[in-house]
Enzyme design. Structure first.
Site, PDB file in Angstrom:
ATOM      1  N   PHE A 159       0.816  -1.216   0.000  1.00 34.83           N
ATOM      2  CA  PHE A 159       0.000   0.000   0.000  1.00 34.83           C
ATOM      3  C   PHE A 159       0.849   1.267   0.000  1.00 34.83           C
ATOM      4  CE2 PHE A 159       0.754  -0.005   4.565  1.00 34.83           C
ATOM      5  CZ  PHE A 159       0.625   1.319   4.954  1.00 34.83           C
ATOM      6  N   LYS A 160       2.084   1.167   0.468  1.00 37.99           N
ATOM      7  CA  LYS A 160       2.939   2.350   0.513  1.00 37.99           C
ATOM      8  C   LYS A 160       3.180   2.933  -0.881  1.00 37.99           C
ATOM      9  CE  LYS A 160       3.553   1.430   4.906  1.00 37.99           C
ATOM     10  NZ  LYS A 160       4.801   1.121   5.567  1.00 37.99           N
ATOM     11  N   ASP A 161       3.062   2.103  -1.913  1.00 43.02           N
ATOM     12  CA  ASP A 161       3.278   2.590  -3.280  1.00 43.02           C
ATOM     13  C   ASP A 161       2.304   3.710  -3.651  1.00 43.02           C
ATOM     14  OD1 ASP A 161       5.393   0.861  -3.966  1.00 43.02           O
ATOM     15  OD2 ASP A 161       4.008  -0.734  -4.531  1.00 43.02           O
ATOM     16  N   THR A 219       7.736   0.461   3.526  1.00 45.56           N
ATOM     17  CA  THR A 219       8.049   1.844   3.160  1.00 45.56           C
ATOM     18  C   THR A 219       9.370   1.936   2.411  1.00 45.56           C
ATOM     19  OG1 THR A 219       6.775   2.888   4.937  1.00 45.56           O
ATOM     20  CG2 THR A 219       8.633   4.118   4.081  1.00 45.56           C
ATOM     21  N   LEU A 278       3.916   6.790  -2.125  1.00 43.36           N
ATOM     22  CA  LEU A 278       5.337   7.010  -2.359  1.00 43.36           C
ATOM     23  C   LEU A 278       5.705   7.113  -3.826  1.00 43.36           C
ATOM     24  CD1 LEU A 278       6.836   4.845   0.502  1.00 43.36           C
ATOM     25  CD2 LEU A 278       6.614   7.314   0.373  1.00 43.36           C
TER      26      LEU A 278
END
Length: 467
Positions: free
Chosen positions: A111-113, A144, A116
């Site tokens: 989900f960090k994509d 992350t 980020l």
């Protein structure tokens, strides 16, 4: 829109300066000076927008027009061009009661994509337009780091150093970081746990002279832009579920969120403050259950660190907790600062009953034990063939525990199960790896093992940033 610190000594900060500042110079976290209030009509006008266009609409309230509309649009569309699903964050029906918001279709399967990839392009934009050298410094409990590195690897004017706890991330998570060979990437494997890594990051950002001299920028969820980007998929999920179930527009929709650093669930809280009809935000955690304890008892106190099947949530001190504390205290910066100073001195925070009542109106929480996590993976794989990763399984289990039989919940699926095969194998399940992950084991790795001291980290940072 401008930004100010939760501790009250920094204010009047613009969007790009807030993005570059990360941690406020008074040690607090930046928040918007005002929260946009969206009407039901405005929400409905967004219903049929693509994820990208929905993000542009939401960001229009926060950027102060510091980035020309055409350039922001180009950035947003470029950021999600690498996602494997055209919906970016599609919603799947798991049962009649539980929907999954799939957040793992980006380049590193986490989900960090979502935030980020955008932040990487935004850093590139700032470095080029303002001729700035940018040195990104971050800590990761697993996801992350890979997402941040993927966002800026090989880009001119940007260096990135990521600290991860040695031996406490999954094999795939480590390979995604350490197989990157670009010269602008430094991976430090730190003896200790994630909280140790995060503490050192905050110490370096709190040293204003060091931060300014070395052009430090934050990629962790202490950066407000990361939170803003994550609010978008709460709106998107609401639209997709109520498209299928129009009757749910008359009742708030619940969200279950696996979280350790409180960033992903705080994004949902911010969406609710903006006017999204959110019911309960269900905080799913594991044996590192400091946040569950806070929601249920009003006590925020780190305890013994546990290594679990859901390592991205193996966190005791949640860096975004201060943002929520600020709002639940009625945006009282002085009181927030007092609580945080007390936490540093005493090691805990205890809120009074009236404040706890506010917390429990907005949140529920459930700490998922290891066997419960594995049992949930096995249960849904057997019953529906859907394979949950251990973090997503924690979200689903918490949803089962905290949502009534006639209610509907969106549970956030935060990572692809291939990233955590150690847990999947314990369930007796053999999964097929995506090609991008399968090939990692054949690639050379590059990392530096350091002891868990600030001096050791700085000794590696200085020659890297000054090269």
């Amino acid at each position: 829109m401008q930004y100010h610190s939760t501790r009250g000594h920094v204010s009047g900060v613009g969007f790009i300066d807030a993005f570059l500042m990360g941690l406020a110079t008074d040690g607090g976290l930046l928040v918007p000076s005002t929260i946009p209030s969206l009407s039901t009509e405005q929400l409905e006008a967004w219903r049929n927008l693509s994820f990208q266009d929905l993000m542009l609409e939401i960001f229009s309230y926060y950027t102060n027009e510091e980035i020309p509309e055409a350039e922001l649009k180009e950035m947003v569309y470029a950021s999600y061009s690498t996602f494997r699903d055209e919906a970016v964050t599609p919603v799947r029906k798991l049962t009649d009661q539980i929907y999954l918001l799939e957040l793992f279709h980006g380049p590193t399967f986490a989900f960090k994509d979502v935030a980020l990839q955008l932040m990487g392009n935004l850093y590139t934009y700032v470095a080029r337009k303002y001729n700035k050298q940018i040195n990104i410094l971050g800590a990761t409990s697993g996801d992350t780091g890979a997402s941040a590195i993927e966002g800026v690897r090989g880009k001119e004017g940007i260096n990135i150093c990521i600290l991860h706890p040695n031996g406490k991330v999954s094999k795939v998570q480590e390979l995604q970081m350490t197989t990157v060979q670009d010269s602008n990437v430094l991976n430090l494997s730190v003896e200790g746990n994630f909280d140790d890594c995060q503490r050192m990051i905050k110490q370096l950002f709190a040293d204003v002279e060091f931060k300014n001299e070395h052009h430090l920028c934050a990629i962790n969820s202490i950066n407000i832009v990361r939170i803003l980007a994550q609010t978008v998929y709460y709106f998107y999920a609401y639209f997709r579920v109520t498209d299928e179930r129009p009757e749910l527009t008359a009742a708030p929709l619940h969200f279950s969120v696996p979280t350790g650093n409180f960033g992903d669930i705080f994004a949902g809280y911010l969406a609710s403050l903006m006017g999204l009809p959110v019911g309960k935000l269900i905080l799913a955690t594991n044996e590192n259950n400091i946040l569950e304890q806070f929601v249920n008892k009003g006590l925020y106190k780190p305890d013994q660190f546990h290594t679990t099947y859901s390592p991205s949530m193996d966190i005791q001190v949640a860096s975004n907790f201060e943002r929520y504390l600020y709002y639940v205290l009625g945006e009282n910066a002085a009181q927030t600062e007092e609580y945080m100073k007390s936490f540093q001195e005493k090691g805990y925070i205890q809120i009074p009953e009236d404040i706890l009542a506010k917390v429990q109106q907005e949140f529920a929480a459930y700490g998922v034990l290891g066997e419960e996590c594995l049992d949930t993976i096995k249960k849904y794989h057997e019953q529906t063939t859907y394979l949950l990763d251990p973090h997503s399984a924690c979200g689903v289990k918490a949803a089962e525990q905290k949502v009534g039989a006639q209610e509907v919940v969106v549970s956030l699926a935060t990572a692809h199960p291939a990233k955590f095969n150690e847990a999947i194998e314990l369930c007796g399940i053999e999964q097929k790896f995506p090609e991008q992950i399968a090939r990692l084991t054949d690639l050379p790795t590059r990392k530096k093992l350091v002891d868990g001291t600030l001096d050791a980290v700085v000794a590696e940072l200085l020659p890297f940033y000054n090269a």
